[in-house]
Design a protein around this motif. Structure first.
Motif, PDB file in Angstrom:
ATOM      1  N   GLY A  36      39.735  42.990  41.880  1.00  0.00           N
ATOM      2  CA  GLY A  36      40.269  43.460  40.911  1.00  0.00           C
ATOM      3  C   GLY A  36      41.444  42.679  40.377  1.00  0.00           C
ATOM      4  N   VAL A  37      42.154  42.000  41.340  1.00  0.00           N
ATOM      5  CA  VAL A  37      43.111  40.840  41.319  1.00  0.00           C
ATOM      6  C   VAL A  37      42.505  39.636  40.604  1.00  0.00           C
ATOM      7  N   ALA A  38      41.324  39.352  40.890  1.00  0.00           N
ATOM      8  CA  ALA A  38      40.679  38.148  40.480  1.00  0.00           C
ATOM      9  C   ALA A  38      40.224  38.407  38.975  1.00  0.00           C
ATOM     10  N   CYS A  81      34.030  41.131  34.944  1.00  0.00           N
ATOM     11  CA  CYS A  81      34.952  41.944  35.176  1.00  0.00           C
ATOM     12  C   CYS A  81      34.752  43.306  34.842  1.00  0.00           C
ATOM     13  N   SER A  82      34.037  43.500  33.652  1.00  0.00           N
ATOM     14  CA  SER A  82      33.670  45.104  33.455  1.00  0.00           C
ATOM     15  C   SER A  82      32.592  45.674  34.126  1.00  0.00           C
ATOM     16  N   ALA A  89      43.842  45.004  39.055  1.00  0.00           N
ATOM     17  CA  ALA A  89      43.862  44.194  37.763  1.00  0.00           C
ATOM     18  C   ALA A  89      45.140  44.508  36.983  1.00  0.00           C
ATOM     19  N   GLY A  90      45.771  45.430  37.278  1.00  0.00           N
ATOM     20  CA  GLY A  90      47.208  45.846  36.671  1.00  0.00           C
ATOM     21  C   GLY A  90      48.222  45.056  37.162  1.00  0.00           C
ATOM     22  N   ALA A 110      40.016  31.729  39.654  1.00  0.00           N
ATOM     23  CA  ALA A 110      39.801  33.201  39.771  1.00  0.00           C
ATOM     24  C   ALA A 110      38.304  33.489  39.750  1.00  0.00           C
ATOM     25  N   LEU A 111      37.483  32.647  39.299  1.00  0.00           N
ATOM     26  CA  LEU A 111      35.965  32.518  39.272  1.00  0.00           C
ATOM     27  C   LEU A 111      35.494  32.613  40.801  1.00  0.00           C
ATOM     28  N   PHE A 112      36.278  31.385  41.394  1.00  0.00           N
ATOM     29  CA  PHE A 112      35.549  31.294  43.019  1.00  0.00           C
ATOM     30  C   PHE A 112      35.987  32.550  43.619  1.00  0.00           C
TER      31      PHE A 112
END
Length: 545
Positions: free
Chosen positions: A168-170, A81-82, A117-118, A140-142
Motif C-alpha cells: 500500500g505504501v508503494a 495499484c487498483s 496508501a493514505g 516505488a515500482l521496484f
C-alpha cells in the motif's frame, strides 16, 4: 503572498528584458536579474533560467507522443495499484484457509493496504520536489514488485499482512504522484479527460481484478494471484525506465541552470540560476511542511475539508463493495467464488458510465469555463452526488435474499458511476484551486480518503452482521445525501470561498500569470497559441477586479 525577492529587476517573464535588446544574446529563455544581498553590499547580478516559449523541455509543451507515453506509464501504475485491492479480497478466503488465519485477518489486509496508501502521500511531495517524479516512480515500482513477491511466498498471516501494508505504501504513488504528473504535463484547460481516464483505470481495474483472480484462485490457487501480478508488473519495468522522463518543471529548470553554469560559467556577466534553486528549502524543512500543511488544509480550507469528506465517503463505499461483496453475495444469494468474481464486473460497467459522464463534463466545462471559471468542473459532480445516494439506497433496499441479485447489482453500477465522477472531481477541481500547493491538497484528500476507507473496510463484515447489509448501505446513502450538497455549495459560492483563502486565490493567480507570460512571448514570436490556452481567464480577471 509577496515575492521573496523584492528587487525591481525581478519582473514576470513577460516584462523582462527582451532578447532582442541584449548586446550579447543569452540562451533562449534566460534573462538578467539580481538577488538582493543580506547585508549592505550590492545585489548580485544573476541570469535567470526559464523555459523558452513553446520549449519541448517544458512539461506543458512536451510533444503529443511523449505525453501519451507518460500518461500510459501513469495509467499502468494506477492499474496495478487498483487491481491488487479486489485481487486480495477475492483470494482472501483461500489464503486464510491455507495459512489458518481468521477472516478478520483478510479484512485487516484490505485495511492495511488502504492505510499504507493514505500515510505515504504525506512524504511523497517533498521527496518528488527534491529528487523528481521519475525516481519516485522507479523506486516505488521496484518495491511494489518486491512486496507482491513477499505476498506470494508468505507462509504465515503476519508476513502477508506486513507485505500488504508495504505494498500500500508503494502503491500510494498511483493515487498521489499520478495526479501530480497529469498536472505537470497538461495545462488546466486540458486536465479534465486525462484525470477522468485515471479514474476510469482505477475503478475498471478494481472490477476486472475481482473477476480474473476469482478464476485464478479456484483453478490455480491463491498464490498464483500474486505471481501473475509479479510477472506482468515485471514486464512493465523496462517501459518505465525507457519512457517515463522527469516531468516536474522545477527539477528540469534546476538541471538546465546547472548545465549552463558548467558550460558558460560567468562569461555572460552573471551566474546562471533558476528560481526553484533560490526558493528551494532544506529537505527536512520541506518534509515537516509536507506533513503539516495537508493537515492544516484539512481543518482550515473549506474546499479541501468538504471535498475530502465527500470523496472519503465515496471511497469507503467502494471499499465496502470490494471487501463486502463476497460476504454479501455468498450470504444472501449463495454464490461461489467464481460467481462473486463475475459480480465485480459491476465496477467495470460503472467505470464505463463514469467515463461517459466525464466526456459530458468536459463538454460543459469548455462551454461554460469562460463565464463560470473553475466551477464549470462541477456540473456532472452535482448530478453524481445525487446518484451516489440513490445508488446506496437501491443497493441497500434490494439486498435481500427474496429479491433477485440483479437489483442490487444495478445499484452497485450506479454507485461506482457516481463514485468515479466524484473521485476525479475531487482531484481536478481541488488541484486547480491550489495550483503549486496541489500536492498538499491532494495529500489531504488521499490521507483522509484511505484512512476512512480502510477503517470501514476493516469493519465491513462486522457492520453487515450487526446492522444487516440492507441497513448498513441505507445508512451510507443517508450520509451521501447530506454530502451531495458539497458540489452545489462549491458551484454557487466557490469564488467567494476562494477569496477568503490565503492560499487558493494567490496560487491560482500565479499559475495564470505563468500562462499569460507564455501567451505574451508566443504572440511576440508569432507562434501557435493553442498550447497556452486558458479558457478560465475571463472569469478569473473579473474575480480579481
Amino acid at each position: 503572498m509577496s515575492s521573496p525577492y523584492p528587487d525591481p529587476d525581478l519582473k514576470p517573464v513577460s516584462q523582462r528584458t527582451s532578447l532582442a535588446t541584449l548586446t550579447n544574446p543569452l540562451p533562449d529563455g534566460c534573462s538578467y536579474g539580481s538577488i538582493p544581498s543580506k547585508d549592505a553590499s550590492p545585489a548580485e547580478r544573476v541570469i535567470w533560467v526559464e523555459f523558452p516559449p513553446d520549449s519541448r523541455d517544458n512539461p506543458f509543451y512536451f510533444s503529443t507522443k511523449r505525453k501519451v507515453g507518460i500518461t500510459l506509464c501513469a495509467l499502468i501504475y494506477c492499474w496495478y495499484c487498483s487491481i491488487t485491492a479486489s485481487a486480495f479480497s477475492i483470494q482472501s478466503g483461500a489464503m486464510c484457509e491455507d495459512l489458518n488465519c481468521p477472516h478478520l485477518g483478510a479484512e485487516a489486509g484490505i485495511a492495511l493496504y488502504a492505510w499504507g496508501a493514505g500515510i505515504m502521500p504525506l512524504f511523497v511531495a517533498p521527496v518528488s520536489e527534491e529528487f523528481g517524479r521519475r525516481p519516485v516512480y522507479l523506486v516505488a515500482l521496484f518495491f511494489l514488485l518486491v512486496f507482491h513477491v513477499l505476498q506470494a511466498v508468505a507462509q504465515n498471516t503476519a508476513t502477508a499482512l506486513v507485505a500488504r501494508f508495504l505494498a500500500g505504501v508503494a502503491g500510494s504513488v498511483g493515487t498521489s504522484v499520478v495526479g501530480g504528473t497529469v498536472a505537470d504535463i497538461f495545462t488546466p484547460a486540458h486536465r479534465g479527460l486525462p484525470m477522468m481516464l485515471t479514474g476510469f483505470i482505477l475503478y475498471f481495474a478494481t472490477g476486472i481484478g475481482g473477476t480474473i483472480f476469482a478464476y485464478v484462485t479456484t483453478r490455480l490457487g491463491w498464490r498464483w494471484t500474486w505471481w501473475i501480478i509479479v510477472i506482468s508488473l515485471g514486464a512493465c519495468v523496462p517501459l518505465f525506465v525507457l519512457v517515463m522522463p522527469e516531468t516536474r518543471s522545477s527539477i528540469i529548470l534546476r538541471r538546465r541552470a546547472k548545465k549552463l553554469r558548467t558550460e558558460r560559467g560567468l562569461s555572460d556577466g552573471g551566474r546562471y540560476l533558476s528560481h526553484p534553486e533560490i526558493e528551494k528549502v532544506r529537505f527536512l524543512t520541506a518534509l515537516k511542511t509536507s506533513l503539516t500543511r495537508p493537515l492544516i488544509f484539512l481543518v482550515t480550507e473549506p474546499i479541501v475539508m468538504f471535498f475530502s469528506l465527500w470523496v472519503a465517503l465515496a471511497w469507503s463505499v467502494m471499499y465496502v463493495q470490494v471487501a463486502g461483496l463476497p460476504y454479501m453475495m455468498r450470504t444472501l444469494y449463495g454464490f461461489n467464488t467464481e460467481q462473486v468474481g463475475l459480480v465485480y464486473l459491476t465496477a467495470c460497467l460503472g467505470a464505463c458510465f463514469g467515463y461517459l459522464g466525464g466526456y459530458a463534463q468536459e463538454y460543459l466545462y469548455r462551454r461554460y469555463a469562460p463565464t463560470k471559471g473553475v466551477e464549470a468542473r462541477l456540473f456532472t459532480p452535482m448530478v453524481a452526488g445525487v446518484l451516489f445516494a440513490l445508488g446506496c439506497f437501491i443497493t441497500g433496499a434490494t439486498a435481500r435474499s427474496e429479491i433477485h441479485w440483479i437489483a442490487s447489482a444495478i445499484g452497485q453500477v450506479v454507485v461506482i458511476t457516481a463514485v468515479m465522477i466524484i473521485y476525479v472531481t475531487a482531484f481536478t477541481y481541488v488541484s486547480e484551486c491550489y495550483g503549486t500547493y496541489a500536492s498538499s491538497a491532494m495529500a489531504s484528500q488521499s490521507c483522509l480518503r484511505n484512512m476512512v476507507g480502510g477503517g470501514i473496510a476493516f469493519g465491513t463484515t462486522s457492520m453487515f452482521k450487526g446492522m444487516s447489509v440492507r441497513w448498513a448501505l441505507i445508512l451510507m446513502g443517508g450520509i451521501a445525501a447530506l454530502l451531495a450538497l458539497v458540489p452545489f455549495v462549491a458551484f454557487f459560492y466557490g469564488p467567494a470561498i476562494r477569496q477568503r483563502s490565503p492560499y487558493s486565490r494567490e496560487l491560482m493567480r500565479q499559475e495564470r500569470e505563468a500562462l499569460d507570460a507564455e501567451r505574451v512571448q508566443r504572440e511576440l514570436r508569432g507562434m501557435d497559441m493553442t498550447g497556452a490556452e486558458d479558457i478560465e481567464g475571463e472569469v478569473y480577471e473579473k474575480e480579481r477586479e
